[in-house]
Design an enzyme around this catalytic site. Structure first.
Site, PDB file in Angstrom:
ATOM      1  N   LYS A  40       0.799  -1.233   0.000  1.00  0.00           N
ATOM      2  CA  LYS A  40       0.000   0.000   0.000  1.00  0.00           C
ATOM      3  C   LYS A  40       0.833   1.285   0.000  1.00  0.00           C
ATOM      4  O   LYS A  40       0.396   2.305  -0.512  1.00  0.00           O
ATOM      5  CB  LYS A  40      -0.946   0.019   1.210  1.00  0.00           C
ATOM      6  CG  LYS A  40      -1.929  -1.131   1.262  1.00  0.00           C
ATOM      7  CD  LYS A  40      -3.180  -0.786   0.530  1.00  0.00           C
ATOM      8  CE  LYS A  40      -4.294  -1.817   0.523  1.00  0.00           C
ATOM      9  NZ  LYS A  40      -4.155  -3.095   1.136  1.00  0.00           N
ATOM     10  N   GLU A  61     -10.039   5.657   3.306  1.00  0.00           N
ATOM     11  CA  GLU A  61     -10.821   4.549   3.855  1.00  0.00           C
ATOM     12  C   GLU A  61      -9.843   3.418   4.118  1.00  0.00           C
ATOM     13  O   GLU A  61      -8.776   3.373   3.536  1.00  0.00           O
ATOM     14  CB  GLU A  61     -11.872   4.099   2.838  1.00  0.00           C
ATOM     15  CG  GLU A  61     -11.357   3.110   1.769  1.00  0.00           C
ATOM     16  CD  GLU A  61     -10.291   3.678   0.839  1.00  0.00           C
ATOM     17  OE1 GLU A  61     -10.254   4.919   0.691  1.00  0.00           O
ATOM     18  OE2 GLU A  61      -9.496   2.894   0.261  1.00  0.00           O
ATOM     19  N   SER A  92       1.895  -9.731  -0.826  1.00  0.00           N
ATOM     20  CA  SER A  92       1.499  -8.320  -0.727  1.00  0.00           C
ATOM     21  C   SER A  92       1.746  -7.700   0.641  1.00  0.00           C
ATOM     22  O   SER A  92       1.917  -6.492   0.753  1.00  0.00           O
ATOM     23  CB  SER A  92       0.031  -8.170  -1.120  1.00  0.00           C
ATOM     24  OG  SER A  92      -0.782  -9.074  -0.390  1.00  0.00           O
TER      25      SER A  92
HETATM   26  C1  LIG Z   1      -5.104  -4.159   1.096  1.00  0.00           C
HETATM   27  C2  LIG Z   1      -4.396  -5.415   0.920  1.00  0.00           C
HETATM   28  C3  LIG Z   1      -4.727  -6.329  -0.096  1.00  0.00           C
HETATM   29  C4  LIG Z   1      -5.913  -6.168  -0.999  1.00  0.00           C
HETATM   30  O1  LIG Z   1      -5.924  -5.035  -1.763  1.00  0.00           O
HETATM   31  P1  LIG Z   1      -5.581  -5.044  -3.321  1.00  0.00           P
HETATM   32  O2  LIG Z   1      -5.919  -3.671  -3.734  1.00  0.00           O
HETATM   33  O3  LIG Z   1      -6.439  -6.084  -3.959  1.00  0.00           O
HETATM   34  O4  LIG Z   1      -4.141  -5.348  -3.453  1.00  0.00           O
HETATM   35  C5  LIG Z   1      -3.932  -7.455  -0.254  1.00  0.00           C
HETATM   36  N1  LIG Z   1      -2.894  -7.693   0.556  1.00  0.00           N
HETATM   37  C6  LIG Z   1      -2.558  -6.855   1.549  1.00  0.00           C
HETATM   38  C7  LIG Z   1      -1.399  -7.197   2.416  1.00  0.00           C
HETATM   39  C8  LIG Z   1      -3.288  -5.688   1.765  1.00  0.00           C
HETATM   40  O5  LIG Z   1      -2.942  -4.870   2.758  1.00  0.00           O
END
Ligand SMILES: *Cc1c(COP(=O)(O)O)cnc(C)c1O
Length: 399
Positions: free
Chosen positions: A94, A116, A383
């Site tokens: 993020k 948000e 992620s």
């Molecule tokens: C917010 C988040 C997601 C999901 O959001 P995307 O916009 O689909 O990437 C996935 N993994 C993590 C660690 C997140 O914080």
């Protein structure tokens, strides 16, 4: 295929029939202003250099492309690499987008940013960049999510942000977005809305994608260095779809690279029990864009469920709907149970505790890798890290 990369979205923010700008009239002018400012910033050397500097020196890019040898051995099949977005400052991808947007906010002279948040990772990223740039920060978060992700609420408060609990409806991400949009309509002259995924009205889906494509650009360079050929499969979880599009986008023109997005199957594909928009969702408009949405026959938004707050949302980013129609990206899902198993599997085999969101992509790799050959490669977008989920998982597993 190359045309896919350059042609979407069009000037009105459409990815084929998806996307667009479905917002209250008062937001049209600020959205156009944002789109124009972004187009200028994109080609401004000073902007690009400052963003690059912050991504490297502040956030910790490039992230490693880690060869997961034990995981590969245990699954017995394709060679697995993890793109380690979990190692970034604040613990998830993020921050790539939050840094890009805070620089835009400053360019536009805004003194206040709002956001948000679902799992709290985007709220933390926004609170972090607001602190770094001395901006006032307000984050809207569903009351249920605040409970599920208490650690991130504390982090945001420590970073100087105000966290506003949202108690309407299901008290999760959708309601938090409504409140953020309400705030933005009211305070648009002083405030920039840092939207956290490849969602919402144009220009957000495009802009957020562009700020995250660094994930795929790096991965492409790194895998070519290591393997001297492109990967066979890319895997990423899909909430709104920002980490997935960030990884996939630089490979879209490479037709032989399979891209697979993994949605949240929750308790299984029954109404109200999951958040897999491509399993039973239908075309509709929600919070700024036309896209695939989980809704009932009257067009009312359905309740959703996922073990991971970050995937628990009724709409998917419009570019994903487009890439699915084009047959360029495949979408599947895994259940809460499979994600939980993958969460433990990665922790125990590699010593890496993933976010529950990322565990969905790991779960798909567990299914897919054994069906592939050892000379084939899979890149999983890891992620985020799982610290935020440890308490919830401990409760569920009785640890
Ligand atoms: C917010 C988040 C997601 C999901 O959001 P995307 O916009 O689909 O990437 C996935 N993994 C993590 C660690 C997140 O914080």
């Amino acid at each position: 295929m190359q045309k896919l990369v350059t042609q979407v979205p069009d000037a009105t923010g459409h990815f084929g029939p998806y996307g667009g700008m479905f917002v209250p009239e008062t937001l049209m002018a600020p959205l156009h202003e944002l789109a124009q400012e972004y187009e200028k910033a994109k080609v401004d050397k000073a902007f690009r250099n400052e963003l690059k500097f912050l991504l490297e020196e502040y956030a910790g890019r490039p992230t490693p492309l880690y060869r997961a040898e034990r995981m590969t051995q245990r699954l017995g099949g394709a060679k697995i690499y993890l793109k380690r977005e979990d190692l970034l400052h604040t613990g998830a991808h993020k921050i790539n987008n939050a840094l890009g947007q805070v620089l835009l906010a400053r360019r536009m002279g805004k003194k206040r940013v709002i956001a948000e948040t679902g799992a709290g990772q985007h709220g933390v990223a926004t609170a972090t960049v607001a602190a770094r740039f001395g901006l006032e920060c307000v984050v809207y978060m569903g009351a249920v999510d605040m409970e599920r992700q208490a650690l991130n609420v504390t982090r945001m408060r420590l970073l100087g942000a105000t966290v506003v609990p949202v108690t309407a409806g299901q008290k999760t991400l959708k309601e938090a977005v409504n409140e953020a949009m309400r705030d933005w309509v009211t305070n648009v002259r002083t405030t920039h809305y840092i939207l956290g995924s490849a969602l919402g009205s144009h220009p957000y889906p495009m802009m957020v994608r562009d700020f995250h494509r660094v994930i795929g650009d790096e991965a492409r360079r790194q895998i070519l260095e290591r393997e001297e050929h492109l990967p066979d499969v890319l895997l990423a979880c899909v909430g709104g779809g920002s980490n997935a599009i960030g990884l996939f986008y630089p490979f879209i023109g490479d037709k032989h690279v399979r891209c697979i997005g993994v949605e949240a199957g929750g308790h299984g594909i029954k109404p109200g029990q999951h958040a897999a928009r491509f399993q039973g969702g239908a075309l509709g408009v929600l919070q700024g864009a036309r896209t695939f949405i989980l809704q009932d026959s009257n067009g009312q938004i359905m309740n959703t469920h996922s073990i991971s707050a970050g995937l628990d949302y009724a709409a998917v980013g419009p570019e994903h709907a487009y890439l699915r129609d084009e047959g360029r990206v495949e979408y599947t899902y895994c259940t809460d149970g499979e994600a939980l198993k993958a969460f433990r599997f990665l922790s125990e085999t590699e010593g890496i505790i993933p976010a529950l969101e990322s565990a969905h992509a790991v779960a798909e790799a567990i299914k897919l890798a054994p069906t592939l050959r050892p000379d084939q490669t899979i890149i999983i977008c890891l992620s985020g890290r799982g610290d935020k989920d440890v308490q919830q998982v401990a409760q569920m597993l009785g640890l």
